[in-house]
Design a protein around this motif. Sequence first.
Motif, PDB file in Angstrom:
ATOM      1  N   ILE A   1       0.931  -1.125  -0.037  1.00  0.00           N
ATOM      2  CA  ILE A   1       0.144   0.001   0.027  1.00  0.00           C
ATOM      3  C   ILE A   1       0.975   1.261  -0.096  1.00  0.00           C
ATOM      4  CG2 ILE A   1      -1.859   1.126   1.298  1.00  0.00           C
ATOM      5  CD1 ILE A   1      -2.689  -1.453   2.243  1.00  0.00           C
ATOM      6  N   GLU A   2       0.644   2.037  -0.890  1.00  0.00           N
ATOM      7  CA  GLU A   2       1.665   3.347  -1.205  1.00  0.00           C
ATOM      8  C   GLU A   2       0.724   4.712  -0.900  1.00  0.00           C
ATOM      9  OE1 GLU A   2       2.086   2.197  -4.955  1.00  0.00           O
ATOM     10  OE2 GLU A   2       3.846   0.724  -4.875  1.00  0.00           O
ATOM     11  N   ASP A   3      -0.507   4.443  -0.589  1.00  0.00           N
ATOM     12  CA  ASP A   3      -1.275   5.636  -0.467  1.00  0.00           C
ATOM     13  C   ASP A   3      -1.310   6.102   1.206  1.00  0.00           C
ATOM     14  OD1 ASP A   3      -3.276   7.811  -1.837  1.00  0.00           O
ATOM     15  OD2 ASP A   3      -4.593   6.694  -0.199  1.00  0.00           O
TER      16      ASP A   3
ATOM     17  N   MET B   1       6.092  10.705  -1.158  1.00  0.00           N
ATOM     18  CA  MET B   1       5.383  11.533  -2.146  1.00  0.00           C
ATOM     19  C   MET B   1       4.016  11.953  -1.718  1.00  0.00           C
ATOM     20  SD  MET B   1       7.902  12.785  -3.764  1.00  0.00           S
ATOM     21  CE  MET B   1       8.861  12.695  -2.389  1.00  0.00           C
ATOM     22  N   SER B   2       3.194  10.505  -1.614  1.00  0.00           N
ATOM     23  CA  SER B   2       1.735  10.574  -1.315  1.00  0.00           C
ATOM     24  C   SER B   2       1.507  11.369   0.166  1.00  0.00           C
ATOM     25  CB  SER B   2       1.169   9.315  -1.164  1.00  0.00           C
ATOM     26  OG  SER B   2      -0.131   9.237  -0.649  1.00  0.00           O
TER      27      SER B   2
ATOM     28  N   SER C   1       2.901   9.554 -10.708  1.00  0.00           N
ATOM     29  CA  SER C   1       3.931   8.297 -10.547  1.00  0.00           C
ATOM     30  C   SER C   1       4.059   7.525 -11.859  1.00  0.00           C
ATOM     31  CB  SER C   1       3.310   7.433  -9.505  1.00  0.00           C
ATOM     32  OG  SER C   1       4.046   6.392  -9.428  1.00  0.00           O
ATOM     33  N   LEU C   2       5.331   7.323 -12.373  1.00  0.00           N
ATOM     34  CA  LEU C   2       5.703   6.624 -13.331  1.00  0.00           C
ATOM     35  C   LEU C   2       6.031   5.151 -13.014  1.00  0.00           C
ATOM     36  CD1 LEU C   2       8.055   9.032 -15.184  1.00  0.00           C
ATOM     37  CD2 LEU C   2       5.473   8.748 -15.517  1.00  0.00           C
TER      38      LEU C   2
END
Length: 106
Positions: free
Chosen positions: A11-13, A56-57, A97-98
């Motif tokens: 989970i990146e959020d 970044m989130s 995000s790439l």
Amino acid sequence: MIEGLKLPVGIEDFQEIRKAGFYYVDKTQLIEQLLEGWGKVNLFTRPRRFGKTLNMSMLRYFFEIGADETLFDDLYISKNQKLCKEYMGKFPVVFLSLKGVDGLTF
């Protein structure tokens, strides 16, 4: 059996982690460091899987207009009320995000 916080594997959020009650290592001091050591450009380099997208989130949810201030309750940055009042939820944010881009050539 005592239940602990869930681990946010994959989970990146930032908002999802905070609202769903996942284990979160507080890195909000990064916000303070960025604002106090201001530079025209900031480069974040870390090896794969070291939390670049999550950081970044976190920055997005802090600076974005209409920010949910409760996401930062009980975190380091919430103790700096002057900084929060001046910067939290005050800016339009473009978050790109790439990470999911896949290809063999440019």
